[in-house]
Design a protein around this motif. Structure first.
Motif, PDB file in Angstrom:
ATOM      1  N   LEU A   7       0.827  -1.210   0.000  1.00  0.00           N
ATOM      2  CA  LEU A   7       0.000   0.000   0.000  1.00  0.00           C
ATOM      3  C   LEU A   7       0.862   1.262   0.000  1.00  0.00           C
ATOM      4  O   LEU A   7       0.566   2.234  -0.701  1.00  0.00           O
ATOM      5  N   LEU A   8       1.943   1.235   0.761  1.00  0.00           N
ATOM      6  CA  LEU A   8       2.802   2.416   0.824  1.00  0.00           C
ATOM      7  C   LEU A   8       3.600   2.590  -0.465  1.00  0.00           C
ATOM      8  O   LEU A   8       3.850   3.725  -0.899  1.00  0.00           O
ATOM      9  N   LEU A   9       3.996   1.504  -1.108  1.00  0.00           N
ATOM     10  CA  LEU A   9       4.680   1.587  -2.397  1.00  0.00           C
ATOM     11  C   LEU A   9       3.749   2.191  -3.456  1.00  0.00           C
ATOM     12  O   LEU A   9       4.177   3.005  -4.282  1.00  0.00           O
ATOM     13  N   ALA A  10       2.483   1.780  -3.413  1.00  0.00           N
ATOM     14  CA  ALA A  10       1.516   2.340  -4.356  1.00  0.00           C
ATOM     15  C   ALA A  10       1.283   3.820  -4.074  1.00  0.00           C
ATOM     16  O   ALA A  10       1.180   4.636  -4.994  1.00  0.00           O
ATOM     17  N   GLU A  11       1.211   4.193  -2.791  1.00  0.00           N
ATOM     18  CA  GLU A  11       1.041   5.605  -2.443  1.00  0.00           C
ATOM     19  C   GLU A  11       2.248   6.428  -2.882  1.00  0.00           C
ATOM     20  O   GLU A  11       2.103   7.555  -3.362  1.00  0.00           O
ATOM     21  N   LEU A  12       3.434   5.861  -2.729  1.00  0.00           N
ATOM     22  CA  LEU A  12       4.648   6.554  -3.174  1.00  0.00           C
ATOM     23  C   LEU A  12       4.570   6.897  -4.651  1.00  0.00           C
ATOM     24  O   LEU A  12       4.874   8.030  -5.060  1.00  0.00           O
ATOM     25  N   ASP A  13       4.157   5.934  -5.476  1.00  0.00           N
ATOM     26  CA  ASP A  13       4.058   6.189  -6.911  1.00  0.00           C
ATOM     27  C   ASP A  13       2.993   7.234  -7.226  1.00  0.00           C
ATOM     28  O   ASP A  13       3.174   8.069  -8.108  1.00  0.00           O
ATOM     29  N   VAL A  14       1.871   7.190  -6.496  1.00  0.00           N
ATOM     30  CA  VAL A  14       0.812   8.184  -6.708  1.00  0.00           C
ATOM     31  C   VAL A  14       1.319   9.581  -6.371  1.00  0.00           C
ATOM     32  O   VAL A  14       1.082  10.543  -7.107  1.00  0.00           O
ATOM     33  N   ARG A  15       2.038   9.712  -5.276  1.00  0.00           N
ATOM     34  CA  ARG A  15       2.531  11.028  -4.846  1.00  0.00           C
ATOM     35  C   ARG A  15       3.620  11.559  -5.776  1.00  0.00           C
ATOM     36  O   ARG A  15       3.773  12.777  -5.920  1.00  0.00           O
ATOM     37  N   LEU A  16       4.374  10.672  -6.394  1.00  0.00           N
ATOM     38  CA  LEU A  16       5.458  11.114  -7.277  1.00  0.00           C
ATOM     39  C   LEU A  16       4.994  11.342  -8.715  1.00  0.00           C
ATOM     40  O   LEU A  16       5.730  11.948  -9.498  1.00  0.00           O
ATOM     41  N   GLU A  17       3.797  10.886  -9.063  1.00  0.00           N
ATOM     42  CA  GLU A  17       3.310  11.069 -10.437  1.00  0.00           C
ATOM     43  C   GLU A  17       3.240  12.536 -10.860  1.00  0.00           C
ATOM     44  O   GLU A  17       3.635  12.865 -11.985  1.00  0.00           O
ATOM     45  N   PRO A  18       2.743  13.464 -10.014  1.00  0.00           N
ATOM     46  CA  PRO A  18       2.743  14.869 -10.432  1.00  0.00           C
ATOM     47  C   PRO A  18       4.149  15.408 -10.706  1.00  0.00           C
ATOM     48  O   PRO A  18       4.347  16.189 -11.648  1.00  0.00           O
ATOM     49  N   VAL A  19       5.122  14.987  -9.904  1.00  0.00           N
ATOM     50  CA  VAL A  19       6.508  15.418 -10.125  1.00  0.00           C
ATOM     51  C   VAL A  19       7.015  14.877 -11.453  1.00  0.00           C
ATOM     52  O   VAL A  19       7.664  15.588 -12.232  1.00  0.00           O
ATOM     53  N   LEU A  20       6.724  13.614 -11.710  1.00  0.00           N
ATOM     54  CA  LEU A  20       7.126  13.000 -12.977  1.00  0.00           C
ATOM     55  C   LEU A  20       6.504  13.737 -14.156  1.00  0.00           C
ATOM     56  O   LEU A  20       7.168  14.004 -15.165  1.00  0.00           O
ATOM     57  N   GLY A  21       5.224  14.084 -14.034  1.00  0.00           N
ATOM     58  CA  GLY A  21       4.542  14.801 -15.109  1.00  0.00           C
ATOM     59  C   GLY A  21       5.161  16.171 -15.364  1.00  0.00           C
ATOM     60  O   GLY A  21       5.337  16.585 -16.525  1.00  0.00           O
ATOM     61  N   LEU A  22       5.498  16.891 -14.292  1.00  0.00           N
ATOM     62  CA  LEU A  22       6.130  18.199 -14.448  1.00  0.00           C
ATOM     63  C   LEU A  22       7.492  18.070 -15.129  1.00  0.00           C
ATOM     64  O   LEU A  22       7.844  18.871 -16.009  1.00  0.00           O
ATOM     65  N   LEU A  23       8.267  17.073 -14.731  1.00  0.00           N
ATOM     66  CA  LEU A  23       9.590  16.894 -15.332  1.00  0.00           C
ATOM     67  C   LEU A  23       9.492  16.491 -16.798  1.00  0.00           C
ATOM     68  O   LEU A  23      10.318  16.908 -17.619  1.00  0.00           O
ATOM     69  N   GLU A  24       8.496  15.702 -17.137  1.00  0.00           N
ATOM     70  CA  GLU A  24       8.292  15.351 -18.547  1.00  0.00           C
ATOM     71  C   GLU A  24       7.963  16.593 -19.360  1.00  0.00           C
ATOM     72  O   GLU A  24       8.445  16.771 -20.491  1.00  0.00           O
ATOM     73  N   ALA A  25       7.146  17.488 -18.796  1.00  0.00           N
ATOM     74  CA  ALA A  25       6.831  18.748 -19.469  1.00  0.00           C
ATOM     75  C   ALA A  25       8.096  19.595 -19.642  1.00  0.00           C
ATOM     76  O   ALA A  25       8.283  20.240 -20.680  1.00  0.00           O
ATOM     77  N   CYS A  26       8.952  19.587 -18.634  1.00  0.00           N
ATOM     78  CA  CYS A  26      10.208  20.345 -18.712  1.00  0.00           C
ATOM     79  C   CYS A  26      11.096  19.828 -19.831  1.00  0.00           C
ATOM     80  O   CYS A  26      11.639  20.607 -20.627  1.00  0.00           O
ATOM     81  N   HIS A  27      11.253  18.513 -19.912  1.00  0.00           N
ATOM     82  CA  HIS A  27      12.104  17.925 -20.940  1.00  0.00           C
ATOM     83  C   HIS A  27      11.504  18.128 -22.335  1.00  0.00           C
ATOM     84  O   HIS A  27      12.235  18.355 -23.308  1.00  0.00           O
ATOM     85  N   ASN A  28      10.198  18.055 -22.439  1.00  0.00           N
ATOM     86  CA  ASN A  28       9.553  18.320 -23.732  1.00  0.00           C
ATOM     87  C   ASN A  28       9.783  19.763 -24.174  1.00  0.00           C
ATOM     88  O   ASN A  28      10.029  20.024 -25.349  1.00  0.00           O
ATOM     89  N   GLU A  29       9.703  20.684 -23.230  1.00  0.00           N
ATOM     90  CA  GLU A  29       9.910  22.086 -23.548  1.00  0.00           C
ATOM     91  C   GLU A  29      11.346  22.332 -24.017  1.00  0.00           C
ATOM     92  O   GLU A  29      11.576  23.056 -24.982  1.00  0.00           O
ATOM     93  N   VAL A  30      12.288  21.718 -23.324  1.00  0.00           N
ATOM     94  CA  VAL A  30      13.698  21.879 -23.699  1.00  0.00           C
ATOM     95  C   VAL A  30      13.975  21.283 -25.063  1.00  0.00           C
ATOM     96  O   VAL A  30      14.650  21.882 -25.914  1.00  0.00           O
ATOM     97  N   ASN A  31      13.437  20.079 -25.320  1.00  0.00           N
ATOM     98  CA  ASN A  31      13.715  19.383 -26.569  1.00  0.00           C
ATOM     99  C   ASN A  31      13.043  20.014 -27.780  1.00  0.00           C
ATOM    100  O   ASN A  31      13.551  19.931 -28.908  1.00  0.00           O
ATOM    101  N   HIS A  32      11.890  20.666 -27.566  1.00  0.00           N
ATOM    102  CA  HIS A  32      11.128  21.231 -28.677  1.00  0.00           C
ATOM    103  C   HIS A  32      11.366  22.716 -28.857  1.00  0.00           C
ATOM    104  O   HIS A  32      10.834  23.328 -29.787  1.00  0.00           O
ATOM    105  N   SER A  33      12.153  23.308 -27.961  1.00  0.00           N
ATOM    106  CA  SER A  33      12.440  24.750 -28.092  1.00  0.00           C
ATOM    107  C   SER A  33      13.487  24.946 -29.180  1.00  0.00           C
ATOM    108  O   SER A  33      14.432  24.167 -29.301  1.00  0.00           O
ATOM    109  N   PRO A  34      13.313  26.012 -29.977  1.00  0.00           N
ATOM    110  CA  PRO A  34      14.295  26.262 -31.045  1.00  0.00           C
ATOM    111  C   PRO A  34      15.656  26.651 -30.483  1.00  0.00           C
ATOM    112  O   PRO A  34      15.758  27.177 -29.386  1.00  0.00           O
TER     113      PRO A  34
END
Length: 230
Positions: free
Chosen positions: A203-230
């Motif tokens: 249960l705690l491992l599943a909660e850990l992944d749920v709590r870290l998902e927003p951070v993962l999503g933000l970092l994916e947005a950051c990398h997409n912005e860097v990679n797609h910026s001219p």
């Protein structure tokens, strides 16, 4: 960028719900309003105004390329998740063995770990948002939106996660054999406790992944912005 290859979009949330459903938690009715309607109920007038301001947010500083910072934060996410998984995997070892095994002893140890998971994910999320605001206008606006959603849903999120400890308490008592009942054939007296600790860890491992998902999503947005910026 693949800091959490084992966590796919939506899978952590589904896994946590599945684990909770296997316990003694009351089942929710299936005729709930749609997600958008349920989400809107969490936003009051003040939250709506904050969300509107976040949508129109413009940073007052020109911004600097934070690609190196994003890479470092991605590594930090992996390291934090790895370290917390190790701590969770040792759950129960710190409880001293004795004749009296109580639910309170194990729940207190579990709650210490849960608070560590919550604090670590919250601190990392704040660091990612700060780096986003230092990068450019688009990421600064996204960070502001995430901050509003995080603040608005904090109380609801805390309430939901606090329910897990109640499920675990029920689980403890349902597994604990009565004093006048002998252990099942082929089972040692501590088998039920080992099973309880495994359930608590999952249960705690599943909660850990749920709590870290927003951070993962933000970092994916950051990398997409860097990679797609001219």
């Amino acid at each position: 960028m693949d800091p959490m290859a084992s966590v796919q979009s939506g899978s952590a949330h589904a896994r946590l719900l599945q684990l909770l459903a296997t316990g003694d938690a009351p089942r929710k009715p299936h005729n709930l309003p749609c997600f958008a309607e349920r989400l809107s109920r969490l936003f009051g007038l003040g939250d709506t105004m904050s969300l509107d301001a976040a949508t129109a947010f413009r940073s007052r500083q020109p911004g600097m390329n934070q690609e190196a910072v994003f890479e470092q934060l991605t590594k930090e996410l992996s390291n934090i998740r790895r370290a917390l998984r190790r701590k969770i995997g040792r759950y129960g070892e710190e409880v001293e063995a004795g004749d009296s095994v109580t639910a309170e002893t194990y729940l207190n140890a579990w709650l210490v770990l849960q608070r560590k998971v919550a604090a670590s994910s919250r601190q990392l999320r704040d660091k990612v948002r700060k780096a986003m605001k230092d990068h450019n206008q688009d990421l600064a606006r996204l960070a502001e939106l995430d901050s509003v959603f995080d603040h608005t849903m904090a109380s609801y999120t805390s309430q939901c996660f606090s329910h897990i400890s109640k499920v675990l308490e029920q689980r403890f008592h349902s597994l604990q054999p009565s004093s006048d009942s002998p252990p099942e054939t082929g089972h040692t007296p501590d088998d039920w406790l080992h099973r309880y600790c495994e359930d608590s860890q999952n249960l705690l491992l599943a909660e850990l992944d749920v709590r870290l998902e927003p951070v993962l999503g933000l970092l994916e947005a950051c990398h997409n912005e860097v990679n797609h910026s001219p």
